[in-house]
Design a protein around this motif. Structure first.
Motif, PDB file in Angstrom:
ATOM      1  N   UNK A  49       0.824  -1.286  -0.173  1.00  0.00           N
ATOM      2  CA  UNK A  49       0.003   0.118   0.026  1.00  0.00           C
ATOM      3  C   UNK A  49       0.758   1.392   0.033  1.00  0.00           C
ATOM      4  N   UNK A  50       1.944   1.376   0.883  1.00  0.00           N
ATOM      5  CA  UNK A  50       2.723   2.360   1.126  1.00  0.00           C
ATOM      6  C   UNK A  50       3.451   2.619  -0.331  1.00  0.00           C
ATOM      7  N   UNK A  51       3.979   1.801  -0.990  1.00  0.00           N
ATOM      8  CA  UNK A  51       4.768   2.023  -2.322  1.00  0.00           C
ATOM      9  C   UNK A  51       3.702   2.875  -3.415  1.00  0.00           C
ATOM     10  N   UNK A  52       2.452   2.137  -3.298  1.00  0.00           N
ATOM     11  CA  UNK A  52       1.240   2.747  -4.157  1.00  0.00           C
ATOM     12  C   UNK A  52       0.902   3.945  -3.620  1.00  0.00           C
ATOM     13  N   UNK A  59      -3.510   1.487 -18.147  1.00  0.00           N
ATOM     14  CA  UNK A  59      -2.965   0.977 -19.174  1.00  0.00           C
ATOM     15  C   UNK A  59      -1.477   1.310 -19.420  1.00  0.00           C
ATOM     16  N   UNK A  60      -1.065   2.608 -18.754  1.00  0.00           N
ATOM     17  CA  UNK A  60       0.620   3.086 -18.860  1.00  0.00           C
ATOM     18  C   UNK A  60       1.320   2.505 -18.040  1.00  0.00           C
ATOM     19  N   UNK A  61       0.696   2.038 -16.713  1.00  0.00           N
ATOM     20  CA  UNK A  61       1.820   1.388 -15.716  1.00  0.00           C
ATOM     21  C   UNK A  61       1.527   0.035 -15.779  1.00  0.00           C
ATOM     22  N   UNK A  62       2.866  -0.730 -16.163  1.00  0.00           N
ATOM     23  CA  UNK A  62       2.690  -2.143 -16.411  1.00  0.00           C
ATOM     24  C   UNK A  62       3.579  -2.782 -15.375  1.00  0.00           C
ATOM     25  N   UNK A  63       4.419  -2.041 -14.820  1.00  0.00           N
ATOM     26  CA  UNK A  63       5.332  -2.522 -13.664  1.00  0.00           C
ATOM     27  C   UNK A  63       4.627  -2.310 -12.212  1.00  0.00           C
ATOM     28  N   UNK A  64       4.626  -3.414 -11.522  1.00  0.00           N
ATOM     29  CA  UNK A  64       3.869  -3.275 -10.197  1.00  0.00           C
ATOM     30  C   UNK A  64       4.525  -2.264  -9.277  1.00  0.00           C
ATOM     31  N   UNK A  65       5.717  -1.918  -9.152  1.00  0.00           N
ATOM     32  CA  UNK A  65       6.311  -1.142  -8.213  1.00  0.00           C
ATOM     33  C   UNK A  65       5.834   0.367  -8.836  1.00  0.00           C
ATOM     34  N   UNK A  66       5.060   0.485  -9.952  1.00  0.00           N
ATOM     35  CA  UNK A  66       4.870   1.788 -10.569  1.00  0.00           C
ATOM     36  C   UNK A  66       3.235   2.008 -10.146  1.00  0.00           C
ATOM     37  N   UNK A  67       2.522   1.057  -9.857  1.00  0.00           N
ATOM     38  CA  UNK A  67       1.106   1.263  -9.691  1.00  0.00           C
ATOM     39  C   UNK A  67       0.678   2.358  -8.763  1.00  0.00           C
ATOM     40  N   UNK A  68      -0.177   3.086  -9.361  1.00  0.00           N
ATOM     41  CA  UNK A  68      -0.894   3.978  -8.375  1.00  0.00           C
ATOM     42  C   UNK A  68      -1.821   3.264  -7.589  1.00  0.00           C
ATOM     43  N   UNK A  69      -2.567   3.987  -6.624  1.00  0.00           N
ATOM     44  CA  UNK A  69      -3.361   3.258  -5.743  1.00  0.00           C
ATOM     45  C   UNK A  69      -4.586   2.441  -6.257  1.00  0.00           C
TER      46      UNK A  69
END
Lengths: 285, 308
Positions: A74-77, A223-233
């Motif tokens: 959660x915190x990363x997102x 669509x634009x964020x494919x990498x899990x570490x880049x996911x927004x909430x």
């Protein structure tokens, strides 16, 4: 009122009005309050019946802790969301203030064309140009980066915020500018020291809309964020809710939704005046 | 919306600044905005048209295929069904939103005690994002751990937990309920501004003339609110035609693909099947539909205010 209404009739009308108001208010607010309260239930209680909505065995932050263990957490997102939203606010304010000032106070080639171009982007939804945006970002090396997402979000805000800022600058009397010019203000001082304080309410309004827009946006981020570490909430929570991280933990979903809703609600309650103002500006268009 | 562009700015003071050089500076001020719109809007828009004429997979080469994508669209029953469903959804949800928002707007319009507080409460779901609202409702609607079904079961209203999302009708109406909850406050504010702009003496004069509340509503409120109504209608229709979040998050297009919306199908083709060219062609079709609608709406808005 022309007709005389008896005191008793008035009281009855008032009672009817307020009970309607209270019931309607509950209908609108209950799902939010319910979720926020339920998120505090300890995990063991999540399996129990949904009534009452609040935790019966004491408030617990367990759901928030669990939530942080899914994927990159959660915190990363949340950090991604905060970064994207804050950058969107900063950049769209800078770009729109500059453009609003330019459109309001200067004459230059293609001025009307540029203004119409920016405003007309409202007519064509970004959903229909998302595929090429994806390719443009790849070309620019911004694919799967938060920076690329910020670029998209800022552009989405431009028609509204430039329109808003141009009107704000238009409303500033020219005499003020001329007086400052006499006093020897150069372009930068003029904009920052003289004009900006006068258009401040407009700036707060566009900042608020930029934040809410970026914080809540889902499809482009998906669509634009494919990498899990880049996911927004919203993307991270949807992955969790769809069971991509295994069995769905509804307690964690409630906690995540709370994290997503609370900043919006706080900002709205604190800046209601500016929000309504923005809507009016939209409505006057 | 383009009407703003044509309104002339207040007359400029002639000699605000020295000569032509300064005027070019204006170009510098607007340059960042124009650059962003070019990169993230104009170029992608052009590319959509270009891509739609290609077979364009995510990996590997793309090649020109003329109008084959468009021909394929004609046979794409999924897309036409999605379009039909989107239209159906748009009509129903717009009616539902107005049916709730209009009474609310009338309710809070007059500055009475607590009116502002009620307004705030009614509006709160509108600031929550569509994704948050959808996630929230996906929990409320969940058959096992949610609120509606389990609570009804527990209170003895139903003798077996009922899955609202398993069949079309209940699933569809659940989404309608969610969207009305989320959007009604927004529409309410817009309608409220329209109501507040009606001159009070007009209403009072009608009262003196003996017009009842219904007659006043029909003869004064509705005609004078035409532009506001048109605007609220436009926003609701445009938003609904582009609906995606709630259908993706709550229903995943289910039950049996019956709730695929147009944007959802484009998303599927472009980013799940990675048929980028075909997705672009679908986008072009949607775009033409939306621009046509926008033009109709602009025309609706441009009509002068009046009593017809």
């Amino acid at each position: 009122m022309a007709q005389a209404i008896s005191a008793r009739g008035k009281l009855a009308a008032r009672l009817a009005r307020h009970s309607t108001g209270i019931i309607a208010s509950i209908l609108f607010v209950a799902p939010i309050v319910w979720t926020v309260l339920s998120a505090f239930k300890p995990a063991a209680e999540a399996r129990l019946p949904p009534l009452p909505p609040w935790p019966t065995t004491g408030f617990s932050l367990e759901n928030y802790a669990t939530l942080n263990s899914f994927g990159d957490g959660l915190w990363a997102s949340a950090q991604n969301s905060i970064y994207v939203s804050v950058m969107t606010v900063i950049l769209s304010v800078i770009v729109s203030v500059l453009a609003g000032y330019g459109f309001s106070r200067f004459r230059f080639p293609f001025k009307d064309l540029f203004f119409v171009l920016i405003l007309s982007t409202i007519m064509i939804p970004f959903q229909s140009i998302l595929t090429p945006i994806f390719l443009v970002l790849t070309k620019l090396g911004l694919h799967n980066t938060l920076t690329g997402l910020v670029g998209v979000y800022v552009t989405l805000q431009l028609p509204f915020s430039i329109f808003m800022m141009r009107n704000a600058f238009d409303a500033v009397p020219r005499e003020i500018e001329e007086a400052a010019r006499m006093d020897g203000a150069n372009n930068v001082t003029m904009l920052l020291k003289v004009m900006l304080p006068l258009v401040w309410p407009g700036v707060v309004t566009i900042a608020l809309f930029a934040f809410l827009g970026a914080w809540n946006e889902f499809l482009a981020a998906l669509v634009l964020m494919t990498d899990q570490s880049k996911f927004t909430l919203p993307v991270m929570m949807t992955a969790l809710q769809s069971g991509r991280f295994g069995a769905i933990d509804w307690g964690a979903v409630q906690a995540g939704v709370t994290v997503m809703m609370v900043p919006c609600l706080i900002l709205f309650l604190a800046l209601q005046r500016f929000y309504i103002r923005g809507l009016m500006a939209g409505a006057v268009k | 919306m383009t009407t703003i562009a044509t309104t002339t700015a207040p007359p400029r003071a002639k000699k605000l600044v020295g000569a032509g050089r300064r005027q070019w500076i204006g170009l510098l001020y607007v340059a960042p905005a124009v650059a962003l719109v070019m990169v993230f809007f104009v170029i992608p828009l052009g590319m959509t048209a270009w891509m739609s004429l290609h077979n364009w997979p995510l990996m590997g080469d793309h090649f020109y295929i003329g109008f084959d994508n468009y021909v394929a669209i004609l046979r794409d029953t999924r897309f036409w069904n999605a379009l039909k469903f989107t239209g159906y959804y748009t009509v129903i949800v717009t009616i539902a939103i107005f049916a709730v928002a209009f009474p609310l707007a009338i309710f809070i319009e007059k500055p009475r005690p607590l009116a502002n507080l009620y307004r705030t409460f009614f509006f709160m779901p509108a600031v929550v994002g569509f994704a948050s609202a959808s996630l929230l409702w996906s929990w409320l609607l969940n058959v096992d751990s949610g609120l509606f079904s389990p609570a009804a079961y527990e209170l003895g209203l139903i003798d077996k937990k009922f899955n609202l999302l398993a069949t079309f009708q209940p699933a569809f109406w659940s989404i309608i309920a969610m969207v009305v909850w989320k959007v009604a406050g927004f529409t309410m504010i817009i309608l409220m501004t329209g109501l507040q702009s009606i001159p009070q003496d007009l209403q009072e004069a009608a009262v003196i003339d003996g017009a009842g509340p219904f007659a006043r509503f029909r003869a004064i409120t509705l005609p004078l609110m035409r532009r506001t109504l048109a605007l609220a209608l436009i926003l609701s229709v445009a938003g609904s035609i582009l609906a995606f979040d709630q259908f993706y998050i709550i229903l995943r297009g289910g039950p049996r693909n019956q709730t695929l919306t147009a944007v959802y199908w484009i998303f599927n083709q472009s980013f799940v099947s990675f048929k980028l060219g075909y997705g672009a062609a679908l986008s072009m079709v949607l775009l033409v539909i939306l621009v046509a609608l926008s033009l109709v709406q602009l025309w609706l808005l441009r009509k002068p205010e009046g009593l017809d």
